[in-house]
Design an enzyme around this catalytic site. Structure first.
Site, short mmCIF file in Angstrom:
data_model
loop_
_atom_site.label_atom_id
_atom_site.label_comp_id
_atom_site.label_asym_id
_atom_site.label_seq_id
_atom_site.Cartn_x
_atom_site.Cartn_y
_atom_site.Cartn_z
N TYR A 107 -1.45 5.73 4.12
CA TYR A 107 -2.26 5.49 5.33
C TYR A 107 -2.51 6.84 5.98
CZ TYR A 107 -1.43 0.45 4.93
OH TYR A 107 -1.39 -0.85 4.49
N GLU A 108 -3.66 7.00 6.61
CA GLU A 108 -4.02 8.33 7.09
C GLU A 108 -3.11 8.81 8.21
OE1 GLU A 108 -8.12 8.00 8.17
OE2 GLU A 108 -7.70 7.04 10.07
#
Lengths: 282, 265, 282, 265
Positions: free
Chosen positions: D52-53
């Site tokens: 996930y960023e």
């Protein structure tokens, strides 16, 4: 990630002529892996490392290297790396080409390599002879915002980066704890990553923000207790400062050096045997 | 002249330690600088912030490290950061008050050589190289140079310029845009050299007890000028010497401890 | 580092017209500090933040901001930031100038700022309208090694960066644990750094490789338990996803928003009172 | 036509999940992509690596995050890295196999708008903006786009190009040097669009049960072309639906839990 005996890991992933970064800034220096490169007789390597240290003195003295990329090549706190000097000053046992940088430049080169960038930028001040080295790869740019001079450092992407670390877990994730230097950047910049570790554990004893290399970024790992000796593994054993001091005498003389390497590296099957021979294995 | 009750290394270390103001952020090298910083921390500057280029920030070693990355430095640090951050976030960002440098050669403008003696391609002596010195020389707010004075090391001309002092002097460094002020003091085994305010040429500014101007001049490879006033430095105080010797004894004992590695596996 | 009551910390270090980065990527968002900025009625701020989130919706809706530098401005997982939209689409309560970037660009801008660099570099590919935004500060360069196009992003150095963190120790060192986003880079890039923390401890419960801001990099710190609510503090309390969902309704309407802010922010003396009023304080 | 026993979101999620090969490294966005990746992980791809960023690498959430940075993602991650590293060391370095994107508008070449509807300076709708989308679109080895199909969202012309698909098609993307292959599939509530191998124009390549070509065409703002062969996609399997619904029920329960904060101090 493949778990392999060290000999097999090196034989498979380190080839003659490769660019190889054995990293670890004064800590977790992968001595066991480097010695395996000596035993396998690899040649024409392009060795890369910020601080060459004793391990590179040994690889250079054994004629494994054709080129050295580095930023500081000494026996820290002791003095010269005599084998490195002999190679540069008197081409023994073979000539050694140098690509030298400052620490900040080389760290930036790894970081650029780890980031998929062709180069990294840093400010450029003053005027030294470093920028005028024969064959320098540095370039000068102007900042498009301030018009100040900047140095562009080309990315380094080793064929293989080799690290020593504390732990590998059941899934193959690797924990590096303590002084990390530019180890992570050197690994992420590389085409292949080899790791030796002190021990295999079910779960890493690590916080979520710890320095961990995920399993899928690693080509092969080997379990080699004491694999960083005579450097050290935080939490496992300290640096053997006595060995670093003693090396100064051993490496000063070609014959003493060769005899030492023949007896302690070529003459033993593996790192455990070296540790036993030196009387440090418990 | 009586035999002083201290070694040249000791008075250099004590003199360097006295330069450090409590609370200053120091980028520390191995050897004398490390001894000086830790001595200062134990004496008058308990809140000195020591950064070693291995990435240890705010370390408080009980024994001196042999290398810049001994475990002692990590164990006693506020935090350990990756090496690219030490150079980018701390040094290059201008967070370092005092940087320490040594070298094989220094010239009259405080420029330093730690790369080669002789020709680069065919050196007489291949030295360790740049390391972090060029960046320390550039970015530290001020630099303290510590090195023994000989006519060869205090050289009329460097074989190689690794790190910038005042370049050609007379404001050349400031004109180059370097953020740091450069070498404010060169601490030798004779005394202290400081840059002339105008020309920035290093001048003899202070002498240790029992050292003569002529001796210092004879140990310099260029015609050493004298500062307007030459300070007579005090000998190390007994408390300083005691603390330093205790630190070094602790260090020797620690470094001599044999290593035992368990091969369980 | 000075330990100050929050009101005093903000009053001393955040001035009208300052560029202010309240960072924390979906985690440790300094709500308490932001609300204090609202209570003190600061105006003409240049707000900087990768992901504006609810806190910036509140600051913008209350008219504190003249400019917003950001990379993604939504209510994560829910939808729009209605106050941000109202400011951009209908200039209510006042016009809001935008400087927008991608996440990677803004992270690089902080990193450049933290590194004393005037700009950062990244590869440039494809062709979007982002590079053609009115007043874009991006510049295009050619790599001196590969001749490929690169984007130069100018450094961001906020006047003040404000973070929320878990712990401060007796010396004033601050621990950030969990998702860290670009918080460290934003802090190191700033001229002044303010921190609110969950608690003060004798020694941080942190490994040597933890994310710690040394005391001497921090201008002032305040102890504000729950200071990240309705975002969260790893190890202390989770994100109040219900609040994020409920905010969509509150912020949709100018009057409902204003009433909420008057009652819950302007109408209470501090964050503890807000938490009690919302029924989340135990 | 009988009423299907699943919602459009459900068949989109299941269809996206089926695209994922075990072991692939996925850069995951919030919403349907997150549900699809975690469903795949629970079904046929247990070794899917989810990034996930927010900086969480290798996370295995038991409940779906509402935001990209919920604590659940950090707690179940192999490691949490700073945001600059996620973009530089993972995405930009080419370590991501599959990236997911949604948008307010897509054009026939898979270019995406998530910035504004209307004129940039005077927008009708100000959208959240770029976030990580332009870099995901560029660097992921391949991109899966997930969005509902309407004539306005599948637009003849984008109001703003935020992220690159195939640019003007016919090799324009490859010519621009983009390392990733671009949007290999656009998963909608009607079926799947894929780029024509030559022109790279998105074509209708697959349909869900009970959906007609005409319906898909009517939901597209440009004259939608048909692939040489249109695949008929299967309905979600009962096991897939059960796993997805259980995941979402767990998620709803977790998100509804009231928060209690201790003010001790």
């Amino acid at each position: 990630m493949q778990l392999l005996p060290l000999t097999e890991a090196i034989a498979t992933h380190v080839h003659d002529g490769d660019s190889v970064a054995l990293e670890g800034f004064t800590h977790l220096i992968p001595f066991a892996a480097g010695h395996e490169i000596v035993r396998l007789g690899r040649r024409n390597l392009h060795l890369i490392r910020m601080t060459p240290d004793l391990l590179y003195d040994q690889l250079i003295g054994m004629g494994c290297a054709a080129r050295l990329t580095f930023s500081w090549g000494g026996n820290p706190g002791v003095g010269s790396l005599h084998r490195l000097r002999d190679a540069v000053e008197r081409q023994w046992p073979r000539p050694l080409a140098l690509s030298e940088f400052t620490h900040a430049e080389l760290a930036l080169a790894y970081q650029a390599g780890a980031s998929g960038m062709s180069c990294g930028l840093m400010p450029r001040y003053g005027d030294t002879d470093l920028g005028r080295l024969p064959g320098t790869t540095l370039r000068t740019l102007r900042c498009p915002f301030t018009d100040r001079l900047l140095t562009a450092v080309p990315a380094i992407n080793p064929d293989v980066t080799i690290l020593h670390a504390q732990q590998i877990d059941a899934e193959g994730n690797v924990l590096i704890r303590g002084i990390v230097g530019a180890a992570k950047e050197a690994a992420l910049a590389a085409r292949r990553v080899l790791v030796t570790v002190e021990e295999r554990v079910e779960r890493l004893s690590a916080d979520m923000n710890a320095v961990v290399l995920p399993s899928w970024l690693i080509s092969a790992a080997s379990i080699v207790p004491g694999g960083a000796y005579p450097s050290y593994a935080q939490g496992y054993y300290p640096r053997d400062n006595r060995f670093y001091l003693a090396w100064d005498e051993i490496a000063r003389d070609r014959q003493a050096f060769t005899a030492w390497m023949e007896r302690h590296v070529l003459g033993v099957p593996d790192h455990a045997a070296l540790l036993r021979a030196l009387g440090v294995a418990a | 002249m009586s035999v002083p009750a201290y070694t040249p290394d000791e008075i250099m270390t004590v003199t360097a330690a006295r330069q450090l103001v409590n609370g200053a952020v120091c980028f520390v090298g191995i050897g004398l600088p490390s001894a000086a910083c830790n001595l200062a921390r134990m004496m008058h500057a308990p809140d000195l912030v020591l950064i070693y280029e291995s990435g240890t920030v705010g370390t408080r070693p009980k024994v001196l490290p042999l290398s810049i990355g001994d475990g002692e430095l990590a164990e006693t640090a506020t935090c350990v950061v990756p090496l690219p951050e030490i150079f980018a976030h701390y040094l290059q960002r201008g967070r370092v008050d005092v940087g320490f440098l040594g070298a094989a050669q220094i010239d009259r403008y405080g420029n330093l050589n730690s790369t080669v003696i002789g020709d680069y391609a065919h050196p007489t002596v291949r030295l360790p190289g740049a390391g972090g010195a060029p960046e320390i020389a550039t970015y530290a707010r001020e630099v303290l140079v510590i090195m023994k004075q000989t006519p060869r090391s205090f050289a009329p001309r460097l074989d190689f310029r690794t790190s910038c002092g005042y370049l050609e002097g007379s404001g050349a460094r400031a004109a180059s845009g370097s953020p740091g002020a450069g070498p404010r003091a060169v601490i030798t085994d004779f005394g202290v050299l400081r840059p002339h305010p105008g020309t920035e040429e290093l001048e003899l500014a202070a002498l240790y007890p029992g050292i003569s101007v002529d001796a210092a001049r004879a140990a310099t490879g260029w015609p050493l000028k004298l500062a307007a006033r030459i300070e007579m430095l005090p000998a190390p105080a007994p408390a300083e010497l005691a603390a330093l010797r205790e630190l070094e004894a602790r260090t020797r004992a620690a470094h001599a401890r044999p290593i035992r590695i368990s091969l369980r596996n």
